[in-house]
Design a protein around this motif. Structure first.
Motif, PDB file in Angstrom:
ATOM      1  N   GLY A 244       0.791  -1.222   0.000  1.00  0.00           N
ATOM      2  CA  GLY A 244       0.000   0.000   0.000  1.00  0.00           C
ATOM      3  C   GLY A 244       0.820   1.267   0.000  1.00  0.00           C
ATOM      4  O   GLY A 244       0.263   2.376   0.039  1.00  0.00           O
ATOM      5  N   VAL A 245       2.151   1.114  -0.032  1.00  0.00           N
ATOM      6  CA  VAL A 245       3.068   2.261  -0.084  1.00  0.00           C
ATOM      7  C   VAL A 245       3.945   2.078  -1.313  1.00  0.00           C
ATOM      8  O   VAL A 245       4.426   0.970  -1.582  1.00  0.00           O
ATOM      9  N   GLY A 246       4.151   3.144  -2.089  1.00  0.00           N
ATOM     10  CA  GLY A 246       4.878   3.012  -3.344  1.00  0.00           C
ATOM     11  C   GLY A 246       5.897   4.101  -3.574  1.00  0.00           C
ATOM     12  O   GLY A 246       6.171   4.936  -2.696  1.00  0.00           O
ATOM     13  N   ALA A 247       6.457   4.098  -4.782  1.00  0.00           N
ATOM     14  CA  ALA A 247       7.484   5.072  -5.148  1.00  0.00           C
ATOM     15  C   ALA A 247       6.958   6.506  -5.066  1.00  0.00           C
ATOM     16  O   ALA A 247       7.714   7.433  -4.738  1.00  0.00           O
ATOM     17  N   LYS A 248       5.680   6.702  -5.369  1.00  0.00           N
ATOM     18  CA  LYS A 248       5.106   8.051  -5.264  1.00  0.00           C
ATOM     19  C   LYS A 248       5.197   8.563  -3.835  1.00  0.00           C
ATOM     20  O   LYS A 248       5.492   9.746  -3.600  1.00  0.00           O
TER      21      LYS A 248
ATOM     22  N   ARG B  62      -5.609  -3.703  -6.952  1.00  0.00           N
ATOM     23  CA  ARG B  62      -5.491  -4.505  -5.718  1.00  0.00           C
ATOM     24  C   ARG B  62      -6.371  -3.922  -4.621  1.00  0.00           C
ATOM     25  O   ARG B  62      -6.973  -4.660  -3.829  1.00  0.00           O
ATOM     26  N   VAL B  63      -6.435  -2.611  -4.568  1.00  0.00           N
ATOM     27  CA  VAL B  63      -7.272  -1.957  -3.550  1.00  0.00           C
ATOM     28  C   VAL B  63      -8.750  -2.065  -3.904  1.00  0.00           C
ATOM     29  O   VAL B  63      -9.601  -2.305  -3.038  1.00  0.00           O
ATOM     30  N   LEU B  64      -9.068  -1.930  -5.190  1.00  0.00           N
ATOM     31  CA  LEU B  64     -10.462  -1.847  -5.614  1.00  0.00           C
ATOM     32  C   LEU B  64     -11.128  -3.200  -5.844  1.00  0.00           C
ATOM     33  O   LEU B  64     -12.350  -3.273  -5.926  1.00  0.00           O
ATOM     34  N   HIS B  65     -10.335  -4.247  -5.948  1.00  0.00           N
ATOM     35  CA  HIS B  65     -10.884  -5.561  -6.291  1.00  0.00           C
ATOM     36  C   HIS B  65     -12.010  -5.963  -5.325  1.00  0.00           C
ATOM     37  O   HIS B  65     -11.832  -6.010  -4.111  1.00  0.00           O
TER      38      HIS B  65
ATOM     39  N   GLY C 124      -1.479  11.780  -4.427  1.00  0.00           N
ATOM     40  CA  GLY C 124      -1.140  10.570  -3.690  1.00  0.00           C
ATOM     41  C   GLY C 124      -0.746   9.469  -4.649  1.00  0.00           C
ATOM     42  O   GLY C 124      -0.774   9.641  -5.872  1.00  0.00           O
ATOM     43  N   SER C 125      -0.380   8.336  -4.105  1.00  0.00           N
ATOM     44  CA  SER C 125      -0.038   7.180  -4.936  1.00  0.00           C
ATOM     45  C   SER C 125      -1.316   6.578  -5.516  1.00  0.00           C
ATOM     46  O   SER C 125      -2.427   6.872  -5.047  1.00  0.00           O
ATOM     47  N   PRO C 126      -1.212   5.715  -6.516  1.00  0.00           N
ATOM     48  CA  PRO C 126      -2.410   5.022  -7.014  1.00  0.00           C
ATOM     49  C   PRO C 126      -3.126   4.238  -5.923  1.00  0.00           C
ATOM     50  O   PRO C 126      -4.356   4.114  -5.951  1.00  0.00           O
ATOM     51  N   TYR C 127      -2.364   3.700  -4.961  1.00  0.00           N
ATOM     52  CA  TYR C 127      -2.989   3.023  -3.822  1.00  0.00           C
ATOM     53  C   TYR C 127      -3.903   3.995  -3.064  1.00  0.00           C
ATOM     54  O   TYR C 127      -5.046   3.687  -2.740  1.00  0.00           O
ATOM     55  N   THR C 128      -3.364   5.176  -2.777  1.00  0.00           N
ATOM     56  CA  THR C 128      -4.097   6.169  -1.998  1.00  0.00           C
ATOM     57  C   THR C 128      -5.299   6.691  -2.767  1.00  0.00           C
ATOM     58  O   THR C 128      -6.379   6.886  -2.191  1.00  0.00           O
ATOM     59  N   VAL C 129      -5.126   6.912  -4.067  1.00  0.00           N
ATOM     60  CA  VAL C 129      -6.251   7.384  -4.887  1.00  0.00           C
ATOM     61  C   VAL C 129      -7.379   6.356  -4.875  1.00  0.00           C
ATOM     62  O   VAL C 129      -8.552   6.696  -4.696  1.00  0.00           O
ATOM     63  N   ALA C 130      -7.025   5.090  -5.046  1.00  0.00           N
ATOM     64  CA  ALA C 130      -8.040   4.030  -5.068  1.00  0.00           C
ATOM     65  C   ALA C 130      -8.741   3.905  -3.720  1.00  0.00           C
ATOM     66  O   ALA C 130      -9.976   3.785  -3.654  1.00  0.00           O
ATOM     67  N   ALA C 131      -7.980   3.923  -2.639  1.00  0.00           N
ATOM     68  CA  ALA C 131      -8.577   3.819  -1.304  1.00  0.00           C
ATOM     69  C   ALA C 131      -9.493   5.005  -1.027  1.00  0.00           C
ATOM     70  O   ALA C 131     -10.560   4.848  -0.414  1.00  0.00           O
ATOM     71  N   SER C 132      -9.104   6.169  -1.489  1.00  0.00           N
ATOM     72  CA  SER C 132      -9.913   7.373  -1.289  1.00  0.00           C
ATOM     73  C   SER C 132     -11.213   7.288  -2.077  1.00  0.00           C
ATOM     74  O   SER C 132     -12.267   7.742  -1.617  1.00  0.00           O
ATOM     75  N   ALA C 133     -11.147   6.691  -3.283  1.00  0.00           N
ATOM     76  CA  ALA C 133     -12.356   6.518  -4.091  1.00  0.00           C
ATOM     77  C   ALA C 133     -13.353   5.599  -3.384  1.00  0.00           C
ATOM     78  O   ALA C 133     -14.571   5.821  -3.421  1.00  0.00           O
ATOM     79  N   VAL C 134     -12.838   4.574  -2.707  1.00  0.00           N
ATOM     80  CA  VAL C 134     -13.708   3.633  -1.996  1.00  0.00           C
ATOM     81  C   VAL C 134     -14.363   4.287  -0.785  1.00  0.00           C
ATOM     82  O   VAL C 134     -15.561   4.127  -0.539  1.00  0.00           O
TER      83      VAL C 134
ATOM     84  N   LEU D 178      -5.870  -3.198   2.415  1.00  0.00           N
ATOM     85  CA  LEU D 178      -5.024  -4.306   1.967  1.00  0.00           C
ATOM     86  C   LEU D 178      -4.646  -5.255   3.103  1.00  0.00           C
ATOM     87  O   LEU D 178      -4.105  -6.324   2.853  1.00  0.00           O
ATOM     88  N   ALA D 179      -4.917  -4.848   4.328  1.00  0.00           N
ATOM     89  CA  ALA D 179      -4.517  -5.661   5.490  1.00  0.00           C
ATOM     90  C   ALA D 179      -5.246  -7.006   5.478  1.00  0.00           C
ATOM     91  O   ALA D 179      -6.425  -7.077   5.152  1.00  0.00           O
TER      92      ALA D 179
END
Length: 426
Positions: A175-179, A319-322, A404-414, A425-426
């Motif tokens: 859930g943490v990336g290069a961004k 992975r977040v949105l699945h 934010g990272s794509p992870y953060t954007v996806a989680a925020s959308a949810v 993702l936990a």
């Protein structure tokens, strides 16, 4: 010590090769031979064509020029159609052998087209051209006047940079990336932290990154204020390049790395301690950890741009949105960075996971990142995977854009608010 045997940074080695020297020293002015010049429909023909015509000068080597048409696509008004037509007509008139029209964003299309390899010295007509440094190439952005000099002479002068080493130990959490790594560096050093020098990203956390994630670091070296961002090429680089038809020998990889005692400024970071980072309006350096933010409702979640919509970025969001749905009242937009990445995402089911969650698919082009297409409503609050959130950058001057990272954007959308993907993702 003999200067020709003194330790050198990767940046020094790349510049020395381009200058026809065995050794260069930071601060020297040298003239470098250019291996590749890239420009797009916005920065290229519409500016270069009239200047070349006035000079009556030919392109020095058409094999070393790459034109990517990406900024004004899809052409939806007279002005964009005019700009695209200029680019296409000029490319035909010049018989350019390397034209990528509607294939995606230049910084992603360029390596996917097999145009980059370690050791090259390249320039680009776009500020995010340092993306090429992920492949062990020296690549930086220049303006139209400098590009005119390059395309007529094949050379450019350069002040040899000092190197700032950003060493990352440990491993990133899911859930943490290069961004997040880049936003953390921006938060610590600001947008002039790179001091228009060479920034080399290194350490075990960087070595563990995919090529797409390394591209994100080097891409946003522009936001850090560096001339170039670099990652020493390794087996990961070699494998990625072989997939696009570029064969790099082992000894060539070994050549392009900083010597152990090379001069430079060194900073250290621990990837294992890094939380998701968010840049608040209106600067990429206005950064806080996601846990330190006040609850922030979002209207738009945007996964796009060369920084944030490569195949690995799409996979991160999926992975977040699945198995989940975007929150009511939130519009999730996905603009894959290239057609090749979009097609790969479709084949493997990544794109379907995004669509099933409620995403709207946009064309593979610069789009909202460059303020084109009107995708961002006035007055909206946006969480975006793009590189910049300057006021009005994405078109709507009254929008509040968070990065934010794509992870953060996806989680925020949810969640309908800026959120931590680690929880999902936990």
């Amino acid at each position: 010590m003999d200067a020709t045997r003194s330790p050198q940074t990767l940046a020094q080695k790349l510049v020395a090769r381009a200058a026809g020297r065995t050794h260069v020293t930071p601060g020297e002015i040298v003239t470098c031979r250019v291996d590749l010049a890239m420009f797009h429909d916005s920065s290229g023909p519409r500016r270069l064509a009239p200047m070349l015509a006035e000079l009556g000068a030919p392109i020095w080597d058409k094999r070393k020029v790459v034109l990517v048409i990406d900024h004004y696509l899809p052409a939806h008004d007279d002005e964009s159609r005019r700009i695209v037509a200029i680019a296409r007509d000029w490319a035909r008139a010049q018989a350019l052998p390397h034209v990528h029209d509607g294939e995606g964003i230049c910084h992603v299309v360029l390596p996917q087209g097999g145009h980059l390899r370690p050791g090259m010295f390249c320039v680009g007509g776009d500020s995010h051209s340092p993306t090429g440094g992920a492949f062990g190439a020296y690549m930086f952005g220049i303006g139209a006047t400098e590009m005119l000099g390059v395309v007529t002479t094949g050379e450019i002068w350069l002040k040899v940079p000092q190197t700032i080493f950003m060493r990352w130990i440990g491993r990133l959490a899911p859930g943490v990336g290069a961004k997040d790594m880049m936003l953390a560096m921006l938060g610590r050093f600001g947008m002039n932290g790179g001091q228009y020098q060479a920034v080399e990203y290194c350490g075990e956390a960087v070595a563990a990154l995919s090529m797409a994630e390394r591209m994100t670091l080097c891409n946003m070296s522009a936001e850090l204020g560096a001339q170039v961002g670099l990652v020493a090429p390794d087996a990961t680089t070699q494998a990625w390049l072989r997939e696009v038809g570029v064969d790099v020998a082992d000894d060539e990889l070994a050549r392009w790395r900083s010597d152990e005692d090379a001069p430079g400024v060194r900073h250290g970071f621990d990837a294992s301690a890094l939380a998701p980072q968010v840049a608040l309006p209106h600067s990429p350096a206005n950064v806080r950890g996601v846990d330190d933010l006040e609850p922030t409702k979002v209207d738009v979640a945007y996964i796009g741009a060369c920084t944030g919509a490569k195949l690995d970025d799409l996979r991160a969001a999926a992975r977040v949105l699945h198995g989940r749905r975007v929150a009511a009242g939130v519009r999730l937009m996905v603009a894959p960075a290239s057609v090749k990445d979009r097609e790969a995402a479709e084949r493997e089911g990544t794109m379907q996971a995004l669509l099933d969650a409620g995403a709207t698919l946009l064309p593979s082009a610069c789009g909202a990142c460059a303020g084109y297409g009107g995708a961002i409503p006035e007055g909206s609050t946006v969480i975006s995977s793009t590189a910049r959130n300057f006021k009005g950058r994405m078109g709507a001057a009254s929008a509040r854009v968070f990065l934010g990272s794509p992870y953060t954007v996806a989680a925020s959308a949810v969640h309908g608010r800026i959120a931590d993907a680690r929880e999902l993702l936990a």
